[in-house]
Design an enzyme around this catalytic site. Structure first.
Site, PDB file in Angstrom:
ATOM      1  N   LYS A 194       0.891  -1.174   0.000  1.00 41.88           N
ATOM      2  CA  LYS A 194       0.000   0.000   0.000  1.00 41.88           C
ATOM      3  C   LYS A 194       0.921   1.213   0.000  1.00 41.88           C
ATOM      4  O   LYS A 194       1.460   1.607   1.033  1.00 41.88           O
ATOM      5  CB  LYS A 194      -0.896  -0.025   1.233  1.00 41.88           C
ATOM      6  CG  LYS A 194      -2.229   0.677   1.065  1.00 41.88           C
ATOM      7  CD  LYS A 194      -2.136   2.172   0.780  1.00 41.88           C
ATOM      8  CE  LYS A 194      -1.898   2.999   2.021  1.00 41.88           C
ATOM      9  NZ  LYS A 194      -1.688   4.444   1.722  1.00 41.88           N
ATOM     10  N   GLY A 246       6.687   4.607   8.685  1.00 39.39           N
ATOM     11  CA  GLY A 246       5.988   5.894   8.693  1.00 39.39           C
ATOM     12  C   GLY A 246       6.103   6.553  10.053  1.00 39.39           C
ATOM     13  O   GLY A 246       7.083   6.341  10.778  1.00 39.39           O
ATOM     14  N   SER A 247       5.082   7.317  10.407  1.00 38.61           N
ATOM     15  CA  SER A 247       5.155   8.131  11.626  1.00 38.61           C
ATOM     16  C   SER A 247       4.813   7.313  12.873  1.00 38.61           C
ATOM     17  O   SER A 247       4.159   6.268  12.786  1.00 38.61           O
ATOM     18  CB  SER A 247       4.183   9.302  11.509  1.00 38.61           C
ATOM     19  OG  SER A 247       2.867   8.805  11.439  1.00 38.61           O
ATOM     20  N   THR A 250       0.830   7.004  13.494  1.00 37.33           N
ATOM     21  CA  THR A 250       0.203   6.009  12.607  1.00 37.33           C
ATOM     22  C   THR A 250       0.729   4.620  12.945  1.00 37.33           C
ATOM     23  O   THR A 250      -0.028   3.641  12.933  1.00 37.33           O
ATOM     24  CB  THR A 250       0.459   6.342  11.123  1.00 37.33           C
ATOM     25  OG1 THR A 250       0.092   7.695  10.888  1.00 37.33           O
ATOM     26  CG2 THR A 250      -0.349   5.459  10.205  1.00 37.33           C
ATOM     27  N   GLY A 251       2.011   4.525  13.282  1.00 33.27           N
ATOM     28  CA  GLY A 251       2.600   3.228  13.646  1.00 33.27           C
ATOM     29  C   GLY A 251       1.881   2.614  14.843  1.00 33.27           C
ATOM     30  O   GLY A 251       1.631   1.403  14.879  1.00 33.27           O
ATOM     31  N   GLU A 269       8.813   0.528  11.483  1.00 33.17           N
ATOM     32  CA  GLU A 269      10.012   1.373  11.354  1.00 33.17           C
ATOM     33  C   GLU A 269       9.511   2.804  11.375  1.00 33.17           C
ATOM     34  O   GLU A 269       8.901   3.269  10.406  1.00 33.17           O
ATOM     35  CB  GLU A 269      10.754   1.033  10.060  1.00 33.17           C
ATOM     36  CG  GLU A 269      12.221   1.420  10.107  1.00 33.17           C
ATOM     37  CD  GLU A 269      12.453   2.867   9.733  1.00 33.17           C
ATOM     38  OE1 GLU A 269      12.508   3.711  10.661  1.00 33.17           O
ATOM     39  OE2 GLU A 269      12.570   3.163   8.546  1.00 33.17           O
ATOM     40  N   CYS A 303      14.127   9.418   7.944  1.00 31.38           N
ATOM     41  CA  CYS A 303      13.846   9.064   9.341  1.00 31.38           C
ATOM     42  C   CYS A 303      15.118   9.015  10.191  1.00 31.38           C
ATOM     43  O   CYS A 303      15.085   9.313  11.372  1.00 31.38           O
ATOM     44  CB  CYS A 303      13.094   7.747   9.426  1.00 31.38           C
ATOM     45  SG  CYS A 303      13.965   6.382   8.651  1.00 31.38           S
ATOM     46  N   GLU A 399       9.927  15.759  16.394  1.00 25.74           N
ATOM     47  CA  GLU A 399      10.468  15.428  15.071  1.00 25.74           C
ATOM     48  C   GLU A 399       9.914  16.405  14.040  1.00 25.74           C
ATOM     49  O   GLU A 399       8.703  16.603  13.944  1.00 25.74           O
ATOM     50  CB  GLU A 399      10.056  13.997  14.686  1.00 25.74           C
ATOM     51  CG  GLU A 399      10.674  13.545  13.382  1.00 25.74           C
ATOM     52  CD  GLU A 399      10.075  12.245  12.826  1.00 25.74           C
ATOM     53  OE1 GLU A 399       8.873  12.011  13.013  1.00 25.74           O
ATOM     54  OE2 GLU A 399      10.826  11.500  12.188  1.00 25.74           O
TER      55      GLU A 399
HETATM   56  P1  NDP Z   1       1.978   8.298   8.030  1.00 21.47           P
HETATM   57  O1  NDP Z   1       2.685   7.535   9.069  1.00 21.47           O
HETATM   58  O2  NDP Z   1       0.657   8.884   8.366  1.00 21.47           O
HETATM   59  O3  NDP Z   1       1.746   7.357   6.734  1.00 21.47           O
HETATM   60  C1  NDP Z   1       2.621   6.322   6.332  1.00 21.47           C
HETATM   61  C2  NDP Z   1       1.825   5.307   5.544  1.00 21.47           C
HETATM   62  O4  NDP Z   1       0.759   4.769   6.350  1.00 21.47           O
HETATM   63  C3  NDP Z   1       1.140   5.877   4.303  1.00 21.47           C
HETATM   64  O5  NDP Z   1       1.109   4.905   3.285  1.00 21.47           O
HETATM   65  C4  NDP Z   1      -0.256   6.143   4.829  1.00 21.47           C
HETATM   66  O6  NDP Z   1      -1.192   6.230   3.801  1.00 21.47           O
HETATM   67  C5  NDP Z   1      -0.502   4.940   5.697  1.00 21.47           C
HETATM   68  N1  NDP Z   1      -1.522   5.097   6.728  1.00 21.47           N
HETATM   69  C6  NDP Z   1      -2.003   6.247   7.268  1.00 21.47           C
HETATM   70  N2  NDP Z   1      -2.928   5.955   8.235  1.00 21.47           N
HETATM   71  C7  NDP Z   1      -3.014   4.608   8.309  1.00 21.47           C
HETATM   72  C8  NDP Z   1      -3.762   3.697   9.106  1.00 21.47           C
HETATM   73  N3  NDP Z   1      -4.608   4.113  10.050  1.00 21.47           N
HETATM   74  N4  NDP Z   1      -3.600   2.370   8.912  1.00 21.47           N
HETATM   75  C9  NDP Z   1      -2.728   1.917   7.977  1.00 21.47           C
HETATM   76  N5  NDP Z   1      -2.001   2.723   7.189  1.00 21.47           N
HETATM   77  C10 NDP Z   1      -2.117   4.053   7.351  1.00 21.47           C
HETATM   78  O7  NDP Z   1       2.943   9.359   7.483  1.00 21.47           O
HETATM   79  P2  NDP Z   1       2.612  10.641   6.623  1.00 21.47           P
HETATM   80  O8  NDP Z   1       2.782  10.248   5.223  1.00 21.47           O
HETATM   81  O9  NDP Z   1       1.318  11.291   6.960  1.00 21.47           O
HETATM   82  O10 NDP Z   1       3.766  11.599   7.153  1.00 21.47           O
HETATM   83  C11 NDP Z   1       3.603  12.267   8.391  1.00 21.47           C
HETATM   84  C12 NDP Z   1       4.825  12.162   9.263  1.00 21.47           C
HETATM   85  O11 NDP Z   1       5.287  10.817   9.343  1.00 21.47           O
HETATM   86  C13 NDP Z   1       6.033  12.915   8.757  1.00 21.47           C
HETATM   87  O12 NDP Z   1       5.976  14.256   9.100  1.00 21.47           O
HETATM   88  C14 NDP Z   1       7.147  12.195   9.472  1.00 21.47           C
HETATM   89  O13 NDP Z   1       7.264  12.656  10.785  1.00 21.47           O
HETATM   90  C15 NDP Z   1       6.686  10.773   9.518  1.00 21.47           C
HETATM   91  N6  NDP Z   1       7.255   9.923   8.477  1.00 21.47           N
HETATM   92  C16 NDP Z   1       8.218   9.042   8.831  1.00 21.47           C
HETATM   93  C17 NDP Z   1       8.795   8.244   7.871  1.00 21.47           C
HETATM   94  C18 NDP Z   1       9.884   7.283   8.183  1.00 21.47           C
HETATM   95  O14 NDP Z   1      10.659   6.920   7.296  1.00 21.47           O
HETATM   96  N7  NDP Z   1       9.985   6.766   9.407  1.00 21.47           N
HETATM   97  C19 NDP Z   1       8.425   8.342   6.470  1.00 21.47           C
HETATM   98  C20 NDP Z   1       7.356   9.274   6.195  1.00 21.47           C
HETATM   99  C21 NDP Z   1       6.794  10.014   7.188  1.00 21.47           C
HETATM  100  P3  NDP Z   1      -1.492   7.653   3.128  1.00 21.47           P
HETATM  101  O15 NDP Z   1      -0.214   8.329   2.831  1.00 21.47           O
HETATM  102  O16 NDP Z   1      -2.173   7.210   1.903  1.00 21.47           O
HETATM  103  O17 NDP Z   1      -2.325   8.384   4.140  1.00 21.47           O
END
Ligand code: NDP
Length: 495
Positions: A194, A246-247, A250-251, A269, A303, A399
């Site tokens: 996804k 991701g964040s 959300t994690g 991660e 990250c 962050e």
């Molecule tokens: P998110 O953590 O919100 O999203 C990461 C992924 O999870 C995307 O594919 C997103 O989909 C998906 N997602 C969102 N909500 C859910 C859910 N409830 N269940 C399952 N999957 C979900 O990151 P963002 O893209 O909104 O970025 C926001 C912040 O996250 C950044 O400012 C940064 O702090 C952090 N980040 C950290 C990263 C890392 O490498 N550790 C990478 C990117 C962001 P969709 O995008 O379609 O909403």
């Protein structure tokens, strides 16, 4: 300075109807409402992508399940390695197309897209392919004494967990996607990706290339949509594992949803507020060059990147001067221009988030360099250096995931463990010094998954990577990933 020419393949790709890639072909589903895909360099919409509905999700899971039990299961480990190596070759052969598509929707400089999304992706894939024939259990001799003269032997098997969901963020879509593809497929799992709703293009192209490489249909499916689609995938009863990048907020939701769905396995991660420390003997020019390179690369949207830097007070003036010299040399502009090192933030929400951080910075810190948006279309923010007034300033704790480094002076090396560890995160940290004895004393006191010495943000496929504290659960790379994608089955035999 001018933009490179887009390849005809890239223009054609953007003209196509884009949705999901399931069972070896595009599937358009019933949901025709397209999510706009925006070029962050100018704010223009370049194409749309359809979001999945429950029907698409069920079809994808069924297809992945069939491949897990059938076509992918029937392929020998040796052959799996061959197919992953072929996919790596195809990523390189189609590298410029992938790089341009990724730069168009993420704002990543074309150099970085070529180097990381293409070059590093191929390297990681080939590293994992080498594991295909080396994922083994153990044999052991049971320890109970035999009562009636019977004998026992025992062995363990590493068996793939099943259908994995990989949820990918927008900062390095191809490379992070490839980490998940490689780990899942080499262990015998099948994968549903996804992508982020902001950067879905390249993973669709990658799924096409997987078919071209000979990987059976259904082994790698791609389902698009917002976080709701990710959530629905996690909650599907036939998903065995979720690998999320991701964040932290959300994690946590992903982890909770996975646990609530009959204890689905999960690796996370997540983010970091990574510290760098310059010991009193540090080579300031080398340290600042390394921190500028890793702290502002891809506009800080990495990250593992350093966001807070602790400097011995005696060297502070020197460090600030070196940062300013270095930051002035960064070329800012269109990410499709090969002369440019630094482009826009990746999307509007991320731009808004970093602007909010700059507001806080203006209240609590001294802005030493940068500190504002650029007056041009797109989501451009200047590379920024802050000097904190106290260890409590929020820019040392929250962050930003943006182009902001915050400095704080310290007086005594003994302060460093508390300063570094005063964070809910624990992803990376770096020590800049040639004082080996102090470095070796500090390393065990630092609460992060990775500690770098005289470097920062270096990911190698042979070296495990992941976070502690709220930066995550589990490890990628090395041999550490095998545990997360396989179940250990014990077999005991009486004879
Ligand atoms: P998110 O953590 O919100 O999203 C990461 C992924 O999870 C995307 O594919 C997103 O989909 C998906 N997602 C969102 N909500 C859910 C859910 N409830 N269940 C399952 N999957 C979900 O990151 P963002 O893209 O909104 O970025 C926001 C912040 O996250 C950044 O400012 C940064 O702090 C952090 N980040 C950290 C990263 C890392 O490498 N550790 C990478 C990117 C962001 P969709 O995008 O379609 O909403």
């Amino acid at each position: 300075m001018s933009d490179i020419q887009l390849l005809p393949q890239v223009r054609n790709f953007l003209q196509r109807d884009l949705a999901h890639f399931i069972d070896g072909q595009y599937r358009f589903g019933t949901n025709k409402t397209g999510i706009p895909i925006v070029n962050p360099a100018d704010g223009e919409t370049i194409t749309h992508i359809a979001a999945a509905d429950m029907n698409d999700i069920s079809t994808a899971v069924e297809s992945s399940r069939n491949a897990f039990k059938g076509s992918w299961a029937n392929i020998s480990p040796y052959r799996r390695g061959v197919l992953l190596n072929r996919l790596a070759d195809l990523i390189e052969a189609n590298g410029e197309e992938l790089a341009q598509l990724e730069t168009l929707c993420s704002g990543k400089s074309i150099h970085l897209s070529r180097m990381f999304e293409v070059g590093q992706s191929a390297i990681f894939l080939r590293y994992y392919a080498g594991w295909a024939t080396k994922i083994n259990g153990e044999t052991m001799t049971p320890s109970f004494p035999s009562i009636g003269g019977e004998q026992y032997t025992a062995l363990t098997r590493r068996e793939p967990v099943g259908v994995v969901v990989g949820i990918v963020p927008w900062n390095f879509s191809v490379m992070i996607g490839v980490w998940k593809i490689a780990a899942a497929l080499v262990t015998g799992c099948t994968l549903i990706l996804k992508p982020s709703e902001f950067t879905p293009l390249t993973l669709l192209r990658l799924a096409e290339l997987a078919i071209e490489a000979g990987i059976p249909a259904g082994t790698l499916n791609v389902v698009n949509g917002t976080g709701e689609v990710g959530k629905a995938l996690i909650e599907h009863p036939h998903i065995a594992k979720v690998s999320f990048t991701g964040s932290v907020p959300t994690g946590i939701k992903v982890g909770q949803a996975a646990m609530a769905s009959d204890l689905t396995r999960v690796t996370l991660e997540l983010g970091g507020k990574n510290a760098a420390v310059l010991l009193p003997d540090a080579d300031v020019d080398a340290a600042v060059a390394g921190l500028v390179q890793t702290g502002y690369v891809h506009q800080g949207q990495v990250c593992a990147a350093p966001e807070r830097v602790y400097v011995h007070r005696d060297r502070l003036e020197e460090v600030i001067a070196a940062f300013i010299r270095s930051l002035k040399q960064i070329t800012i502009g269109s990410p499709l221009d090969e002369e440019v090192q630094y482009g826009p933030l990746a999307n509007q929400p991320q731009f808004n988030k970093v602007m909010q951080c700059l507001k806080i910075a203006q209240q609590e810190c001294q802005v030493v360099f940068g500190g504002k948006a650029l007056d041009r279309p797109g989501y451009f923010i200047e590379p920024t250096l802050l000097l904190a007034n106290s260890a409590q300033d929020r820019m040392l704790h929250e962050e930003t995931f943006g182009p902001i480094i915050t400095l704080l002076p310290y007086d005594d090396i003994d302060e460093l463990p508390n300063l570094i560890n005063d964070s809910p995160f624990g992803l990376t940290a770096s020590i800049w010094s040639n004082d080996l004895s102090t470095i070796l004393q500090l390393i065990p006191k630092i609460e992060t998954g990775t500690v770098y010495v005289n470097m920062h943000t270096y990911l190698d496929p042979a070296v495990p990577f992941g976070g502690i504290k709220s930066s995550g659960v589990g490890r990628e790379f090395g041999s550490a990933f095998i545990e997360d994608y396989t179940e250990l089955k014990s077999v005991i035999i009486r004879y």
